[in-house]
Design a protein around this motif. Sequence first.
Motif, PDB file in Angstrom:
ATOM      1  N   TYR A 206       0.849  -1.185   0.000  1.00 36.61           N
ATOM      2  CA  TYR A 206       0.000   0.000   0.000  1.00 36.61           C
ATOM      3  C   TYR A 206       0.892   1.244   0.000  1.00 36.61           C
ATOM      4  CZ  TYR A 206      -3.983  -2.978   1.184  1.00 36.61           C
ATOM      5  OH  TYR A 206      -4.965  -3.939   1.158  1.00 36.61           O
ATOM      6  N   THR A 215      -9.115   2.577  -0.500  1.00 37.22           N
ATOM      7  CA  THR A 215      -7.675   2.368  -0.604  1.00 37.22           C
ATOM      8  C   THR A 215      -7.398   0.977  -1.165  1.00 37.22           C
ATOM      9  OG1 THR A 215      -7.261   3.776   1.328  1.00 37.22           O
ATOM     10  CG2 THR A 215      -5.497   2.284   0.673  1.00 37.22           C
ATOM     11  N   GLN A 216      -6.562   0.922  -2.186  1.00 40.23           N
ATOM     12  CA  GLN A 216      -6.179  -0.356  -2.770  1.00 40.23           C
ATOM     13  C   GLN A 216      -4.661  -0.533  -2.708  1.00 40.23           C
ATOM     14  OE1 GLN A 216      -8.080  -1.276  -6.655  1.00 40.23           O
ATOM     15  NE2 GLN A 216      -9.035   0.727  -6.459  1.00 40.23           N
ATOM     16  N   ARG A 217      -4.248  -1.758  -2.687  1.00 40.29           N
ATOM     17  CA  ARG A 217      -2.834  -2.063  -2.799  1.00 40.29           C
ATOM     18  C   ARG A 217      -2.372  -1.766  -4.225  1.00 40.29           C
ATOM     19  NH1 ARG A 217      -1.545  -8.127  -1.556  1.00 40.29           N
ATOM     20  NH2 ARG A 217      -2.606  -8.301  -3.568  1.00 40.29           N
ATOM     21  N   LEU A 218      -1.110  -1.367  -4.355  1.00 42.16           N
ATOM     22  CA  LEU A 218      -0.541  -1.117  -5.679  1.00 42.16           C
ATOM     23  C   LEU A 218      -0.158  -2.444  -6.312  1.00 42.16           C
ATOM     24  CD1 LEU A 218       0.416   0.993  -7.772  1.00 42.16           C
ATOM     25  CD2 LEU A 218       2.654   0.936  -6.644  1.00 42.16           C
ATOM     26  N   THR A 227      -4.786   3.998  -6.743  1.00 43.08           N
ATOM     27  CA  THR A 227      -4.981   3.204  -5.524  1.00 43.08           C
ATOM     28  C   THR A 227      -5.898   3.884  -4.514  1.00 43.08           C
ATOM     29  OG1 THR A 227      -3.039   4.145  -4.400  1.00 43.08           O
ATOM     30  CG2 THR A 227      -2.688   2.201  -5.794  1.00 43.08           C
ATOM     31  N   ARG A 228      -6.321   5.112  -4.808  1.00 45.38           N
ATOM     32  CA  ARG A 228      -7.201   5.835  -3.881  1.00 45.38           C
ATOM     33  C   ARG A 228      -8.520   6.192  -4.545  1.00 45.38           C
ATOM     34  NH1 ARG A 228      -4.818   8.375   0.372  1.00 45.38           N
ATOM     35  NH2 ARG A 228      -6.964   8.711   1.042  1.00 45.38           N
TER      36      ARG A 228
END
Length: 240
Positions: A206, A215-218, A227-228
């Motif tokens: 992250y 929020t996402q992991r890259l 990612t946001r």
Amino acid sequence: MRTMKRILQQDESTQQAWLTEANQAMQEVTAEERVQQALSHFPVNAVVSSSFGAQAAVMLHLLSRQREDIPVILLDTGYLFAETYRFADELQQRLQLNLKVYRAPLSAAWQEARWGQLWTEKEGLQRYNQLNKVEPMQRALKELNAGTWFSGLRRQQSRTRQQIPFAERHTNVIKVHPIADWSDRDIYNYLERHQLPYHPLWHKGYVSIGDTHSTQRLDPGMNPEDTRFNGMGRECGLHT
């Protein structure tokens, strides 16, 4: 740099001339010196905001070393990661932070009961951010009578931040970005030099950490900006 504690009371042209001078002065010095200059010459009642995100320890360390009691504003949406709450506890204890937590008047559960999951579409996301981030931040600045607001925004973080100055007028405060010109390598070196931690989720991929639902992991092939906010934007309204 001229001391201008009452710059917010001056006319627009005077403010702009002073900000131009301040930015030129800050261009030539270190981040630590930028903090010192702002604390010495900018409007009184300085505060620093922090999401306790991936690299939050840098700004919190920079500011608390020079002003131990500076208010640290955290906006608690009710949807932060458990790791974020624990990270905030860790840094508050380690750096002896003067933490000030602000929330929307209406709880996260009550908001969902009334309006559902606002963040799932763009217009609703804007309303969600206004309710849970913009309004609480405005209230914090007012209640703390803030004249100077420190933030850890950096030009390298996104396209929307590439032109961030070191100092600017933001509504009724002077906003300061001491590490605006820092690279990711600068961040890493500072954390290593002072033995400070990244957010725990950084080590799980992250790179930008906010609410759990936005929020996402890259992952491979992704742009960090995606990612946001489920790809619907990069800014929540706090810094625009």
